[in-house]
Design an enzyme around this catalytic site. Structure first.
Site, PDB file in Angstrom:
ATOM      1  CD  GLU A 126      31.587  45.502  48.658  1.00 30.45           C
ATOM      2  OE1 GLU A 126      30.906  45.979  47.743  1.00 30.45           O
ATOM      3  OE2 GLU A 126      32.831  45.629  48.713  1.00 30.45           O
ATOM      4  CE  LYS A 148      45.086  55.630  43.456  1.00 28.47           C
ATOM      5  NZ  LYS A 148      44.364  55.014  44.482  1.00 28.47           N
ATOM      6  CB  ALA A 149      38.064  58.240  44.178  1.00 27.32           C
ATOM      7  CB  SER A 183      28.193  48.305  42.716  1.00 23.24           C
ATOM      8  OG  SER A 183      28.602  47.119  43.367  1.00 23.24           O
ATOM      9  CG  HIS A 240      26.646  48.899  47.306  1.00 25.58           C
ATOM     10  ND1 HIS A 240      27.979  48.527  47.161  1.00 25.58           N
ATOM     11  CD2 HIS A 240      25.932  47.925  46.686  1.00 25.58           C
ATOM     12  CE1 HIS A 240      28.060  47.396  46.500  1.00 25.58           C
ATOM     13  NE2 HIS A 240      26.823  47.019  46.186  1.00 25.58           N
ATOM     14  CG  ASN A 241      31.431  50.162  48.365  1.00 19.62           C
ATOM     15  OD1 ASN A 241      30.551  49.814  47.575  1.00 19.62           O
ATOM     16  ND2 ASN A 241      32.649  50.433  47.966  1.00 19.62           N
ATOM     17  CE  LYS A 289      29.846  50.945  44.410  1.00 19.68           C
ATOM     18  NZ  LYS A 289      31.158  50.903  44.907  1.00 19.68           N
ATOM     19  CB  ALA A 348      42.297  51.675  34.546  1.00 15.65           C
ATOM     20  CB  VAL A 349      40.343  46.809  34.279  1.00 13.87           C
ATOM     21  CG1 VAL A 349      40.188  47.051  35.753  1.00 13.87           C
ATOM     22  CG2 VAL A 349      39.534  45.626  33.826  1.00 13.87           C
ATOM     23  CG  MET A 350      36.576  49.499  37.345  1.00 12.00           C
ATOM     24  SD  MET A 350      35.195  48.327  37.430  1.00 12.00           S
ATOM     25  CE  MET A 350      33.822  49.408  37.832  1.00 12.00           C
ATOM     26  N   GLY A 351      37.088  51.527  33.285  1.00 15.20           N
ATOM     27  CA  GLY A 351      36.725  52.444  32.200  1.00 15.20           C
ATOM     28  C   GLY A 351      36.639  51.719  30.869  1.00 15.20           C
TER      29      GLY A 351
HETATM   30  C1  6PG Z   1      31.690  47.349  44.074  1.00 19.85           C
HETATM   31  C2  6PG Z   1      32.765  47.242  45.112  1.00 19.85           C
HETATM   32  C3  6PG Z   1      33.952  48.038  44.692  1.00 19.85           C
HETATM   33  C4  6PG Z   1      35.214  47.643  45.424  1.00 19.85           C
HETATM   34  C5  6PG Z   1      35.172  47.966  46.865  1.00 19.85           C
HETATM   35  C6  6PG Z   1      36.224  47.190  47.609  1.00 19.85           C
HETATM   36  O1  6PG Z   1      30.622  47.766  44.479  1.00 19.85           O
HETATM   37  O2  6PG Z   1      31.933  47.014  42.926  1.00 19.85           O
HETATM   38  O3  6PG Z   1      32.281  47.699  46.319  1.00 19.85           O
HETATM   39  O4  6PG Z   1      33.611  49.378  44.818  1.00 19.85           O
HETATM   40  O5  6PG Z   1      35.446  46.299  45.213  1.00 19.85           O
HETATM   41  O6  6PG Z   1      35.388  49.328  46.991  1.00 19.85           O
HETATM   42  O7  6PG Z   1      36.508  47.886  48.735  1.00 19.85           O
HETATM   43  P1  6PG Z   1      37.679  47.537  49.698  1.00 19.85           P
HETATM   44  O8  6PG Z   1      38.952  47.461  48.898  1.00 19.85           O
HETATM   45  O9  6PG Z   1      37.662  48.691  50.651  1.00 19.85           O
HETATM   46  O10 6PG Z   1      37.333  46.229  50.311  1.00 19.85           O
END
Ligand code: 6PG
Length: 474
Positions: free
Chosen positions: A190, A76-77, A129, A186-187, A183, A12-15
């Site tokens: 965020e 997907k996790a 990220s 980090h989120n 991570k 998928a796009v990330m991979g």
């Molecule tokens: C990143 C983002 C990524 C994702 C978030 C969005 O570090 O690249 O954090 O992991 O965009 O998980 O999270 P929500 O959908 O919960 O806002």
């Protein structure tokens, strides 16, 4: 036959972007997807960017990897990750490595790492990220797992990561689940950062009466100063955007219900278990939750509130900048506290300064500010809170009046500012000489004989509240 240095399964796009990033850096990369149409499409579209070795089956994929094998799982996790591990692990040999680049819960990563270790396979939970763009052009990478696996993987991951001042935004975080833990935090940060920015926008709009395009300019200016960051930059872009269909500001046509995939919630749940106060992150998660309760909000819309009054524009914007910066310091102080608590709990030995360094580029919270945090940990690796670092102490000192004025204004005119308010309350709690927790202890002892400690001598005590109120040792 040429072997691939590394393989990516899950395109998928990330991979796909991660595989392209590896190929663009000259690393022959094996690519595999459950449905091979995606594999084919990747090679057709981007085959000229480097060496791709497409594989239709897991067996073919594993056979195309040089040893020890490095296999990156980008699915997907959750259950899909376990399914992929089950599919590939029997094909691997001792010393091989499986890297999970998804947003897995660190507890799942710990479980998977332990299970694969039994089979001699290294499992590396790597936080990645930066979204799709980051995966392609240079993400921030937070790999956990064994030191041995990092020796084999680190150079590759560092090579494709973002660079700041020539330094890679990738470092070994610590054993087993440490990478996914960092991570996750980090989120959480965020979420907190985004909430503080959203509240600042709301106040500029409803207290200062500025229009979205004007607020975009304010954010653009802030982005040239100490708040310079990716999130402030994109905030200005979003606020300046006009909806093509209606001609209205884009922000006015988007449904005001924020969604979430769970990493912010995990950060708060984990903080509760660790006993770490992360009110800024919690309020950010709850603010999204409140926004999504449409029925509750509809039923409450008529509730009384103050008559909204405006405040002076430009000086208020300056005050909001200070309140935002001070609250941001608190948010990061709380997040780093959680990292240090997690590290102590699980014996990860995480270098907090190095985490700040690898967040300076590539990731969603990338900002000049992170360099300040790196410097704070360089000066004192064991600092109990970033707030006591001289630079940050000075900044929150300078913000005092503005911070309080902004929070008070929000309360006075009825604009919700849970992130800014909780940050200030946390700050005041930390600097208080005495907290009313002493009264809480008295109440607990009164109704439940839960005991208390005294300020003037050792031991645990109980007052006979129902009797003659003498104190006894507990
Ligand atoms: C990143 C983002 C990524 C994702 C978030 C969005 O570090 O690249 O954090 O992991 O965009 O998980 O999270 P929500 O959908 O919960 O806002």
């Amino acid at each position: 036959m040429e072997k691939a240095r590394i393989g990516v399964t899950g395109l998928a796009v990330m991979g796909r972007n991660l595989a392209r990033n590896l190929a663009r850096h000259g690393h022959p990369v094996a690519v595999h997807n459950r449905t091979s149409a995606r594999t084919k499409a990747l090679v057709e579209q981007f085959g000229d960017e480097g060496t791709f070795l497409p594989a239709d089956t897991p067996e073919e994929f594993v056979a195309s990897l040089e040893r020890p094998r490095r296999l990156v799982v980008m699915v997907k996790a959750g259950a899909p990750t376990d399914a992929v591990i089950e599919e590939f692990a029997p094909l691997l040999e001792p010393g091989d490595m499986i890297v999970d680049g998804g947003n897995a819960h660190f507890a799942d990563t710990r479980r998977r790492e332990a299970a694969l270790r039994e089979r001699g396979v290294h499992f590396v939970g790597a936080g990645i990220s930066g979204g799709e763009e980051g995966a392609l052009h240079g993400p921030s990478i937070m790999p956990g797992g064994s030191a041995e696996s990092y020796e084999a993987l680190g150079p590759l991951l560092e090579d494709i990561s973002a660079k700041v001042d020539g330094d890679p935004c990738c470092a070994h975080v610590g054993p087993d689940g440490a990478g996914h833990f960092v991570k996750m935090v980090h989120n959480g940060i965020e979420y907190s950062d985004m909430q503080l920015i959203a509240e600042s926008y709301d106040l500029l709009r409803h207290a200062a009466g500025l229009a979205p395009a004007e607020i975009a300019e304010v954010f653009r200016t802030w982005n040239t100063g100490r708040l310079e960051s990716y999130l402030i930059e994109i905030t200005a872009e979003v606020l300046a955007h006009t909806d093509a269909a209606t001609g209205k500001p884009f922000v006015d046509v988007v449904l005001d219900q924020a969604e979430q995939k769970g990493t912010g919630r995990w950060t708060v749940q984990t903080a509760l278990d660790l006993g770490v106060p992360v009110g800024g992150i919690a309020e950010a998660v709850f603010a999204r939750s409140v926004s999504g309760h449409a029925d509750l909000r509809a039923a409450s819309r008529h509730l009384p509130g103050p008559s909204r009054t405006k405040v002076a524009g430009s000086s208020f914007a300056d005050a909001v900048e200070k309140a935002l910066y001070a609250s941001k310091i608190v948010a990061y102080a709380q997040g780093f506290h959680e990292i240090q608590a997690g590290s102590a709990e699980y014996g990860w030995n995480i270098d907090a300064g190095s985490m700040a360094a690898i967040w300076r580029g590539g990731c969603i919270i990338r900002a000049g500010f992170l360099d300040r945090i790196r410097a704070a940990y360089a000066a004192d690796p064991h600092t109990p809170t970033l707030l006591t670092d001289p630079h940050f102490t000075e900044a929150v000192g300078d913000a005092q009046d503005a911070w309080r004025e902004v929070v008070a204004t929000a309360a006075r005119i009825g604009v919700p500012a849970p992130g800014l308010s909780t940050a200030l309350a946390y700050y005041d709690s930390l600097r208080a000489d005495r907290l009313p927790a002493a009264l809480t202890q008295g109440q607990r002892d009164y109704f439940g004989a839960h005991t208390y400690r005294r300020t003037d001598r050792e031991g645990t005590h109980h007052t006979l509240w129902g009797g003659d109120r003498t104190e006894v040792d507990a």
